[in-house]
Motif scaffolding. Structure first.
Motif, PDB file in Angstrom:
ATOM      1  N   HIS A 169       0.827  -1.212   0.000  1.00 57.54           N
ATOM      2  CA  HIS A 169       0.000   0.000   0.000  1.00 57.54           C
ATOM      3  C   HIS A 169       0.862   1.262   0.000  1.00 57.54           C
ATOM      4  N   ASP A 170       1.926   1.268   0.811  1.00 61.57           N
ATOM      5  CA  ASP A 170       2.838   2.422   0.836  1.00 61.57           C
ATOM      6  C   ASP A 170       3.461   2.631  -0.538  1.00 61.57           C
ATOM      7  N   LYS A 171       3.931   1.559  -1.152  1.00 66.29           N
ATOM      8  CA  LYS A 171       4.535   1.661  -2.480  1.00 66.29           C
ATOM      9  C   LYS A 171       3.522   2.135  -3.515  1.00 66.29           C
ATOM     10  N   ALA A 172       2.289   1.657  -3.406  1.00 66.54           N
ATOM     11  CA  ALA A 172       1.246   2.095  -4.330  1.00 66.54           C
ATOM     12  C   ALA A 172       0.972   3.587  -4.157  1.00 66.54           C
ATOM     13  N   ILE A 173       0.924   4.039  -2.912  1.00 68.43           N
ATOM     14  CA  ILE A 173       0.723   5.469  -2.634  1.00 68.43           C
ATOM     15  C   ILE A 173       1.844   6.275  -3.280  1.00 68.43           C
ATOM     16  N   LEU A 174       3.080   5.848  -3.080  1.00 69.19           N
ATOM     17  CA  LEU A 174       4.223   6.579  -3.635  1.00 69.19           C
ATOM     18  C   LEU A 174       4.207   6.582  -5.161  1.00 69.19           C
ATOM     19  N   ARG A 175       3.850   5.466  -5.778  1.00 64.71           N
ATOM     20  CA  ARG A 175       3.775   5.419  -7.250  1.00 64.71           C
ATOM     21  C   ARG A 175       2.753   6.428  -7.773  1.00 64.71           C
ATOM     22  N   VAL A 176       1.574   6.452  -7.167  1.00 66.26           N
ATOM     23  CA  VAL A 176       0.520   7.360  -7.628  1.00 66.26           C
ATOM     24  C   VAL A 176       0.905   8.812  -7.373  1.00 66.26           C
ATOM     25  N   LEU A 177       1.398   9.124  -6.178  1.00 64.82           N
ATOM     26  CA  LEU A 177       1.724  10.511  -5.843  1.00 64.82           C
ATOM     27  C   LEU A 177       2.878  11.055  -6.682  1.00 64.82           C
ATOM     28  N   GLN A 178       3.797  10.196  -7.105  1.00 58.43           N
ATOM     29  CA  GLN A 178       4.876  10.666  -7.978  1.00 58.43           C
ATOM     30  C   GLN A 178       4.332  11.117  -9.332  1.00 58.43           C
ATOM     31  N   GLN A 179       3.271  10.504  -9.776  1.00 54.00           N
ATOM     32  CA  GLN A 179       2.686  10.847 -11.064  1.00 54.00           C
ATOM     33  C   GLN A 179       1.627  11.953 -10.945  1.00 54.00           C
ATOM     34  N   GLU A 180       0.899  11.933  -9.827  1.00 53.28           N
ATOM     35  CA  GLU A 180      -0.213  12.862  -9.643  1.00 53.28           C
ATOM     36  C   GLU A 180      -0.206  13.413  -8.220  1.00 53.28           C
ATOM     37  N   GLY A 181       0.646  14.378  -7.979  1.00 54.35           N
ATOM     38  CA  GLY A 181       0.796  14.928  -6.641  1.00 54.35           C
ATOM     39  C   GLY A 181      -0.419  15.677  -6.122  1.00 54.35           C
ATOM     40  N   ARG A 182      -1.319  16.065  -7.020  1.00 51.53           N
ATOM     41  CA  ARG A 182      -2.501  16.823  -6.595  1.00 51.53           C
ATOM     42  C   ARG A 182      -3.754  15.963  -6.469  1.00 51.53           C
ATOM     43  N   ILE A 183      -3.606  14.659  -6.535  1.00 49.70           N
ATOM     44  CA  ILE A 183      -4.754  13.763  -6.433  1.00 49.70           C
ATOM     45  C   ILE A 183      -5.401  13.913  -5.050  1.00 49.70           C
ATOM     46  N   SER A 184      -6.701  13.817  -5.008  1.00 51.39           N
ATOM     47  CA  SER A 184      -7.388  13.916  -3.714  1.00 51.39           C
ATOM     48  C   SER A 184      -7.165  12.633  -2.927  1.00 51.39           C
ATOM     49  N   ASN A 185      -7.276  12.733  -1.617  1.00 50.13           N
ATOM     50  CA  ASN A 185      -7.114  11.555  -0.773  1.00 50.13           C
ATOM     51  C   ASN A 185      -8.160  10.502  -1.119  1.00 50.13           C
ATOM     52  N   GLN A 186      -9.376  10.927  -1.401  1.00 46.10           N
ATOM     53  CA  GLN A 186     -10.439   9.982  -1.745  1.00 46.10           C
ATOM     54  C   GLN A 186     -10.083   9.196  -3.006  1.00 46.10           C
ATOM     55  N   GLU A 187      -9.621   9.894  -4.034  1.00 45.44           N
ATOM     56  CA  GLU A 187      -9.267   9.216  -5.277  1.00 45.44           C
ATOM     57  C   GLU A 187      -8.040   8.321  -5.072  1.00 45.44           C
ATOM     58  N   LEU A 188      -7.067   8.796  -4.312  1.00 42.54           N
ATOM     59  CA  LEU A 188      -5.888   7.987  -4.014  1.00 42.54           C
ATOM     60  C   LEU A 188      -6.297   6.708  -3.285  1.00 42.54           C
ATOM     61  N   ALA A 189      -7.148   6.844  -2.291  1.00 45.29           N
ATOM     62  CA  ALA A 189      -7.617   5.680  -1.531  1.00 45.29           C
ATOM     63  C   ALA A 189      -8.334   4.694  -2.448  1.00 45.29           C
ATOM     64  N   ASP A 190      -9.197   5.208  -3.326  1.00 42.54           N
ATOM     65  CA  ASP A 190      -9.907   4.337  -4.274  1.00 42.54           C
ATOM     66  C   ASP A 190      -8.927   3.592  -5.173  1.00 42.54           C
ATOM     67  N   ARG A 191      -7.910   4.303  -5.647  1.00 41.03           N
ATOM     68  CA  ARG A 191      -6.944   3.700  -6.581  1.00 41.03           C
ATOM     69  C   ARG A 191      -6.129   2.586  -5.963  1.00 41.03           C
ATOM     70  N   ILE A 192      -5.784   2.753  -4.685  1.00 46.73           N
ATOM     71  CA  ILE A 192      -4.900   1.746  -4.083  1.00 46.73           C
ATOM     72  C   ILE A 192      -5.661   0.714  -3.250  1.00 46.73           C
ATOM     73  N   GLY A 193      -6.969   0.874  -3.138  1.00 51.55           N
ATOM     74  CA  GLY A 193      -7.776  -0.127  -2.456  1.00 51.55           C
ATOM     75  C   GLY A 193      -7.805  -0.013  -0.946  1.00 51.55           C
ATOM     76  N   LEU A 194      -7.779   1.217  -0.454  1.00 46.90           N
ATOM     77  CA  LEU A 194      -7.919   1.463   0.980  1.00 46.90           C
ATOM     78  C   LEU A 194      -9.070   2.432   1.197  1.00 46.90           C
ATOM     79  N   SER A 195      -9.572   2.486   2.430  1.00 44.20           N
ATOM     80  CA  SER A 195     -10.543   3.530   2.739  1.00 44.20           C
ATOM     81  C   SER A 195      -9.774   4.830   2.989  1.00 44.20           C
ATOM     82  N   PRO A 196     -10.442   5.982   2.890  1.00 46.71           N
ATOM     83  CA  PRO A 196      -9.745   7.273   2.987  1.00 46.71           C
ATOM     84  C   PRO A 196      -8.947   7.504   4.267  1.00 46.71           C
ATOM     85  N   SER A 197      -9.479   7.126   5.430  1.00 54.32           N
ATOM     86  CA  SER A 197      -8.772   7.397   6.695  1.00 54.32           C
ATOM     87  C   SER A 197      -7.424   6.677   6.782  1.00 54.32           C
ATOM     88  N   PRO A 198      -7.366   5.360   6.557  1.00 61.11           N
ATOM     89  CA  PRO A 198      -6.054   4.695   6.592  1.00 61.11           C
ATOM     90  C   PRO A 198      -5.112   5.198   5.495  1.00 61.11           C
TER      91      PRO A 198
END
Length: 164
Positions: free
Chosen positions: A16-45
């Motif tokens: 999950h950490d690696k997935a977060i880093l991969r997405v944020l490197q490409q899209e630093g302005r992504i919302s937390n909700q969209e990031l959570a959806d993309r990596i398969g976590l709920s928004p809070s975690p």
């Protein structure tokens, strides 16, 4: 760092950490909700993990990528700088002076070929380059040589690093 922040610092990156880093490197302005959806976590975690990556220093910051050519900065040069002495004071002075020059966008300490530093500079044209070189860089105490290479064309620039 507080105990709460220390608890959030990942000791080893999981998928999950690696997935977060991969997405944020490409899209630093992504919302937390969209990031959570993309990596398969709920928004809070997801947000807790992002904050832990930030607090640990793994995420070092966020920035916009700017097209230098659109701002009229059409000449990029790589400069290899040689110093007269290899003393902490000499290097410290050079680094302080060079970091104050806005046209220098990168400064690396390097080895080989009688070079101590490599600089990447962006300027409008050859006239601006000459001014930068003669009126600023070569006037820094200890600089004994400058070898310049001009970038003809950028093939690619990775704005991210690969994560296994």
């Amino acid at each position: 760092m507080s105990d709460i922040e220390t608890d959030l610092v990942p000791t080893a990156l999981d998928r999950h950490d690696k997935a977060i880093l991969r997405v944020l490197q490409q899209e630093g302005r992504i919302s937390n909700q969209e990031l959570a959806d993309r990596i398969g976590l709920s928004p809070s975690p997801c947000l807790r993990r992002v904050r832990a990556l930030e607090n640990s220093g793994i995420i070092d910051g966020y920035r916009a990528l700017i097209n230098a050519r659109k701002l009229g900065l059409k000449l990029m040069a790589l400069l290899h700088i040689s110093m007269d002495r290899h003393t902490p004071e000499r290097f410290s002075n050079f680094e302080a002076r060079i970091s104050a020059i806005p046209q220098v966008i990168e400064c690396l300490v390097v080895t080989g070929h009688d070079t101590d530093y490599q600089l990447k500079v962006l300027v409008k044209d050859m006239e601006d380059y000459q001014d930068l070189l003669l009126n600023q860089i070569t006037r820094i105490e200890g600089v004994t040589g400058v070898h310049s290479s001009f970038v003809l064309r950028r093939i690619f620039e990775r704005g991210h690093m690969g994560l296994d």
